[in-house]
Design a protein around this motif. Structure first.
Motif, PDB file in Angstrom:
ATOM      1  N   GLY A 115       0.781  -1.232   0.000  1.00 33.30           N
ATOM      2  CA  GLY A 115       0.000   0.000   0.000  1.00 33.30           C
ATOM      3  C   GLY A 115       0.809   1.276   0.000  1.00 33.30           C
ATOM      4  O   GLY A 115       0.279   2.354   0.298  1.00 33.30           O
ATOM      5  N   ALA A 116       2.085   1.207  -0.363  1.00 32.23           N
ATOM      6  CA  ALA A 116       2.970   2.367  -0.257  1.00 32.23           C
ATOM      7  C   ALA A 116       2.583   3.510  -1.190  1.00 32.23           C
ATOM      8  O   ALA A 116       2.900   4.673  -0.917  1.00 32.23           O
ATOM      9  N   PHE A 117       1.885   3.205  -2.275  1.00 33.14           N
ATOM     10  CA  PHE A 117       1.503   4.260  -3.215  1.00 33.14           C
ATOM     11  C   PHE A 117       0.280   5.048  -2.738  1.00 33.14           C
ATOM     12  O   PHE A 117      -0.113   6.031  -3.370  1.00 33.14           O
ATOM     13  N   ASP A 118      -0.318   4.634  -1.620  1.00 33.62           N
ATOM     14  CA  ASP A 118      -1.508   5.313  -1.101  1.00 33.62           C
ATOM     15  C   ASP A 118      -1.176   6.537  -0.254  1.00 33.62           C
ATOM     16  O   ASP A 118      -2.055   7.366   0.001  1.00 33.62           O
ATOM     17  N   ALA A 119       0.055   6.655   0.196  1.00 38.69           N
ATOM     18  CA  ALA A 119       0.444   7.773   1.063  1.00 38.69           C
ATOM     19  C   ALA A 119       0.837   8.987   0.237  1.00 38.69           C
ATOM     20  O   ALA A 119       1.252   8.861  -0.924  1.00 38.69           O
ATOM     21  N   ASP A 120       0.707  10.174   0.829  1.00 29.11           N
ATOM     22  CA  ASP A 120       1.213  11.396   0.202  1.00 29.11           C
ATOM     23  C   ASP A 120       2.673  11.641   0.575  1.00 29.11           C
ATOM     24  O   ASP A 120       3.438  12.190  -0.215  1.00 29.11           O
ATOM     25  N   ILE A 121       3.040  11.245   1.800  1.00 26.67           N
ATOM     26  CA  ILE A 121       4.404  11.425   2.298  1.00 26.67           C
ATOM     27  C   ILE A 121       4.891  10.101   2.868  1.00 26.67           C
ATOM     28  O   ILE A 121       4.177   9.444   3.628  1.00 26.67           O
ATOM     29  N   LEU A 122       6.106   9.722   2.501  1.00 26.44           N
ATOM     30  CA  LEU A 122       6.702   8.485   3.004  1.00 26.44           C
ATOM     31  C   LEU A 122       7.957   8.804   3.803  1.00 26.44           C
ATOM     32  O   LEU A 122       8.908   9.387   3.280  1.00 26.44           O
ATOM     33  N   VAL A 177       9.667  18.295  12.805  1.00 30.98           N
ATOM     34  CA  VAL A 177       9.287  17.511  11.637  1.00 30.98           C
ATOM     35  C   VAL A 177       8.185  16.519  12.008  1.00 30.98           C
ATOM     36  O   VAL A 177       7.211  16.336  11.262  1.00 30.98           O
ATOM     37  N   PHE A 178       8.307  15.883  13.174  1.00 34.45           N
ATOM     38  CA  PHE A 178       7.304  14.913  13.609  1.00 34.45           C
ATOM     39  C   PHE A 178       5.947  15.573  13.777  1.00 34.45           C
ATOM     40  O   PHE A 178       4.918  15.016  13.398  1.00 34.45           O
ATOM     41  N   ASP A 179       5.927  16.765  14.356  1.00 28.56           N
ATOM     42  CA  ASP A 179       4.691  17.500  14.563  1.00 28.56           C
ATOM     43  C   ASP A 179       4.043  17.858  13.224  1.00 28.56           C
ATOM     44  O   ASP A 179       2.822  17.794  13.061  1.00 28.56           O
ATOM     45  N   ARG A 180       4.858  18.204  12.247  1.00 31.60           N
ATOM     46  CA  ARG A 180       4.340  18.630  10.946  1.00 31.60           C
ATOM     47  C   ARG A 180       3.858  17.476  10.069  1.00 31.60           C
ATOM     48  O   ARG A 180       3.105  17.699   9.125  1.00 31.60           O
ATOM     49  N   LEU A 181       4.306  16.271  10.364  1.00 35.17           N
ATOM     50  CA  LEU A 181       3.882  15.123   9.563  1.00 35.17           C
ATOM     51  C   LEU A 181       2.458  14.669   9.884  1.00 35.17           C
ATOM     52  O   LEU A 181       1.857  13.918   9.112  1.00 35.17           O
ATOM     53  N   LYS A 182       1.923  15.130  10.989  1.00 37.30           N
ATOM     54  CA  LYS A 182       0.578  14.724  11.386  1.00 37.30           C
ATOM     55  C   LYS A 182      -0.468  15.275  10.415  1.00 37.30           C
ATOM     56  O   LYS A 182      -0.359  16.396   9.945  1.00 37.30           O
ATOM     57  N   GLY A 183      -1.482  14.475  10.145  1.00 36.92           N
ATOM     58  CA  GLY A 183      -2.608  14.919   9.351  1.00 36.92           C
ATOM     59  C   GLY A 183      -2.323  15.122   7.878  1.00 36.92           C
ATOM     60  O   GLY A 183      -3.084  15.799   7.184  1.00 36.92           O
ATOM     61  N   ARG A 184      -1.245  14.548   7.365  1.00 41.73           N
ATOM     62  CA  ARG A 184      -0.835  14.754   5.973  1.00 41.73           C
ATOM     63  C   ARG A 184      -0.819  13.469   5.152  1.00 41.73           C
ATOM     64  O   ARG A 184      -0.158  13.400   4.138  1.00 41.73           O
ATOM     65  N   ARG A 185      -1.499  12.449   5.565  1.00 35.16           N
ATOM     66  CA  ARG A 185      -1.442  11.146   4.896  1.00 35.16           C
ATOM     67  C   ARG A 185       0.015  10.675   4.784  1.00 35.16           C
ATOM     68  O   ARG A 185       0.507  10.296   3.720  1.00 35.16           O
ATOM     69  N   THR A 186       0.673  10.723   5.924  1.00 36.18           N
ATOM     70  CA  THR A 186       2.057  10.270   6.036  1.00 36.18           C
ATOM     71  C   THR A 186       2.084   8.808   6.452  1.00 36.18           C
ATOM     72  O   THR A 186       1.224   8.352   7.207  1.00 36.18           O
ATOM     73  N   ALA A 187       3.082   8.081   5.971  1.00 39.96           N
ATOM     74  CA  ALA A 187       3.261   6.689   6.382  1.00 39.96           C
ATOM     75  C   ALA A 187       4.751   6.386   6.513  1.00 39.96           C
ATOM     76  O   ALA A 187       5.588   7.042   5.889  1.00 39.96           O
ATOM     77  N   PHE A 188       5.062   5.399   7.333  1.00 39.85           N
ATOM     78  CA  PHE A 188       6.419   4.883   7.446  1.00 39.85           C
ATOM     79  C   PHE A 188       6.610   3.771   6.419  1.00 39.85           C
ATOM     80  O   PHE A 188       5.705   2.959   6.189  1.00 39.85           O
TER      81      PHE A 188
END
Length: 270
Positions: free
Chosen positions: A27-34, A139-150
């Motif tokens: 499902g890696a292509f589903d995220a906006d930020i990786l 950076v961690f705070d800014r990644l929230k709510g952005r369709r981010t995934a590890f």
């Protein structure tokens, strides 16, 4: 017995198709930020199919960039003194982490110990961060709510995730303390500032190192089916995908249930 790794001669196109299939499956292509972790002790055996390191590293992320996704990698330097240059200070991390700092248009955060570099349409999110490595506007705070995934490529999830320190910061873990550093931060010749801080392990408790341990938390994430994975941790062939916001919320719950969940210690302090 020491494991011997053999070089695999696989045409680059075939290797990239294999990666593409794995990325689709997890499902890696589903995220906006990786937010990507890599370990090439397994995948590096395929490098013989490429003419140089740059082309090999690009193979892992070009599919994301072509789809308009943003990639974020650690570029830590642990610069506790002296000068840190956002543009020119080299990272102490691995091959991909060094590679991203060689790419045209990379963006990099200013923290002298824990910097991050990014490529893609949302790469600017790492710039102009707050001075706390794990606090407000980090950076961690800014990644929230952005369709981010590890996304872990060859690195078992159980070996760790720096986001646990963000969770410890939010929860006020008593085995850590805030410390600021006088490292001077520059962007080329432009002075940015100093006194960037981090939430670091305490060193004042006898017989306690507070070494982190993510294995217990990782097991819980797997048990909750939050991690999609192909390949194996055993030979470092894993490609593992899990959502950022969902994971942070789960780690917060874990800490409040057991404040020792992230350390190799039975220490509880108030």
């Amino acid at each position: 017995m020491k494991q011997l790794l053999c070089t695999v001669i696989m045409p680059s196109k075939e290797f990239e198709e294999m990666l593409n299939h794995s990325y689709q499956e997890v499902g890696a292509f589903d995220a906006d930020i990786l937010y990507i972790y890599t370990d090439f002790r397994h995948f590096g055996t395929y490098a013989a199919g490429y003419k140089n390191r740059n082309e090999f590293c690009k193979a892992f992320v070009d599919q994301f960039l072509a789809r308009g996704q943003t990639i974020v990698l650690t570029t830590f330097t642990y610069s506790v003194e002296g000068r840190f240059d956002v543009l020119n200070s080299r990272t102490k991390m691995g091959a991909m982490n060094k590679w991203i700092l060689e790419q045209p248009g990379f963006r990099r955060s200013e923290h002298p110990l824990f910097s991050y570099a990014a490529l893609g349409p949302e790469a600017g999110l790492v710039e102009g961060i707050g001075k706390s490595a794990f606090g407000y506007s980090s950076v961690f705070d800014r990644l929230k709510g952005r369709r981010t995934a590890f996304l872990h490529i060859g690195r078992p999830v159980s070996l760790g995730n720096t986001a646990l320190h963000y969770v410890e910061h939010i929860c006020g873990a008593t085995y850590r303390t805030h410390k600021a550093f006088r490292t001077e931060v520059y962007r080329g010749e432009k002075y940015i500032g100093t006194n960037y801080s981090a939430f670091l392990r305490r060193r004042d408790v006898p017989d306690e190192s507070f070494e982190f341990d993510f294995s217990k938390a990782a097991a819980k994430l797997y048990n909750k089916s939050l991690i999609n994975q192909v390949g194996s941790d055993l030979d470092l062939s894993n490609i593992s995908f899990y959502w950022y916001d969902q994971t942070i919320d789960c780690l917060l719950d874990m800490f409040y249930e057991d404040p020792r969940i992230f350390i190799k210690s039975n220490f509880i302090g108030y």
